[in-house]
Design a protein around this motif. Sequence first.
Motif, short mmCIF file in Angstrom:
data_model
loop_
_atom_site.label_atom_id
_atom_site.label_comp_id
_atom_site.label_asym_id
_atom_site.label_seq_id
_atom_site.Cartn_x
_atom_site.Cartn_y
_atom_site.Cartn_z
N GLU A 1 -27.00 29.37 29.64
CA GLU A 1 -25.81 29.95 29.03
C GLU A 1 -25.33 31.21 29.77
O GLU A 1 -24.14 31.35 30.09
N ALA B 1 -21.87 31.56 31.92
CA ALA B 1 -20.83 32.50 31.46
C ALA B 1 -20.45 33.49 32.55
O ALA B 1 -19.31 33.98 32.57
N SER C 1 -17.96 32.69 27.08
CA SER C 1 -18.25 33.75 26.10
C SER C 1 -17.16 33.83 25.05
O SER C 1 -17.44 34.08 23.86
N GLU C 2 -15.92 33.60 25.45
CA GLU C 2 -14.81 33.60 24.50
C GLU C 2 -14.94 32.46 23.51
O GLU C 2 -14.71 32.62 22.29
N LEU D 1 -17.74 30.93 22.61
CA LEU D 1 -18.87 31.21 21.72
C LEU D 1 -18.50 32.25 20.67
O LEU D 1 -18.89 32.13 19.50
N SER D 2 -17.75 33.26 21.05
CA SER D 2 -17.32 34.27 20.09
C SER D 2 -16.45 33.66 19.00
O SER D 2 -16.59 33.99 17.82
N ALA D 3 -15.55 32.77 19.40
CA ALA D 3 -14.67 32.11 18.43
C ALA D 3 -15.47 31.24 17.47
O ALA D 3 -15.21 31.22 16.26
N ARG E 1 -18.72 31.59 16.70
CA ARG E 1 -19.61 32.42 15.87
C ARG E 1 -18.85 33.19 14.80
O ARG E 1 -19.45 33.62 13.80
N ALA E 2 -17.55 33.34 14.98
CA ALA E 2 -16.73 34.02 13.98
C ALA E 2 -16.25 33.08 12.88
O ALA E 2 -15.66 33.53 11.89
N ARG F 1 -23.92 27.67 20.21
CA ARG F 1 -24.61 27.76 21.49
C ARG F 1 -23.87 26.90 22.52
O ARG F 1 -23.08 26.03 22.16
N CYS G 1 -19.26 24.15 24.24
CA CYS G 1 -20.12 24.84 23.29
C CYS G 1 -20.04 24.12 21.95
O CYS G 1 -19.07 23.41 21.67
N HIS H 1 -6.27 28.09 19.53
CA HIS H 1 -6.48 27.78 20.96
C HIS H 1 -6.03 26.35 21.24
O HIS H 1 -6.86 25.46 21.48
#
Length: 294
Positions: free
Chosen positions: A227, A231, A238-239, A241-243, A245-246, A254, A262, A283
Amino acid sequence: MPALIEEGRAKVNLTLKVVGRRVDGFHDLESVVAFADCADRLTLEPGSALSLAMSGPLADACGDTSDNLVLKAARLLGEQVVDLKVGHFTLEKVLPVAAGIGGGSADAAAALRLLARLNELSLDDSRIMAVALQTGADVPVCVASRACDMTGVGEGLLPLDLPKMPCVLVNPRVPVATKNVFKALGLRHGELLIGATDVMMQAPSWPEGHAVDDWIAALKRGTNDLEAPAARIEPVISEVLSALRAAKAVRLARMSGSGATCFAIFETDADAEAAGEKLRADHPRWWMHAGTLS
């Protein structure tokens, strides 16, 4: 004889540990692999000549058909099986390419299943699995298309009793070459990431039965060692994954394989659907699938 049809289901690496790099340059891995309910569709019309045509929304991303793993697997099997019956393949491509979900490998595995059916071969035939591994590291696990603990360079397969889990898969439509990710990982030939004693003595242990909470807890103790290097190559991972995880009610997010796809696991099917709808709205250019892993 009527056309034969198989699906090439998306492969998802729920965990991926890089054990080390062999002296021959290949990497030893240990990975919990699941399969999603989204798939390419491969049709075989029996005939005298081997050929392949492409269709579907992502057919143009596959490149020259002569390099396709479907044909590679078929040709390799033809070298092992005398007078192998073949025909015309049509691949409906819906999974993204170079995406860490084994789309090409799943297609090759589907081709081997179709040829096995046409030639009355068992999938346990040693020639089938030998050709699968020769075609690509992810092809053997895709032949059975069921959850496994995969080890080595793809040859070690331990079936797992994985429960169905609601999920969302997201690919930012950025291809990532696996070789580039391993290069960024930077292991030398013969280098181990964990001690030799650990390799021999600490066999992976995963829950027995279908208790989702136990599986989520076990998976959270794992990682995807590819990962971080992926990245660095493509920061959009990373973007993504952030989306994920939010998102509301997410239990684990992951990267799969070498990226850039992801995944996120959710409490319920409704939570996964809701997260998928929001991500599509936020998106619209990303490829996305809300469904289940098993």
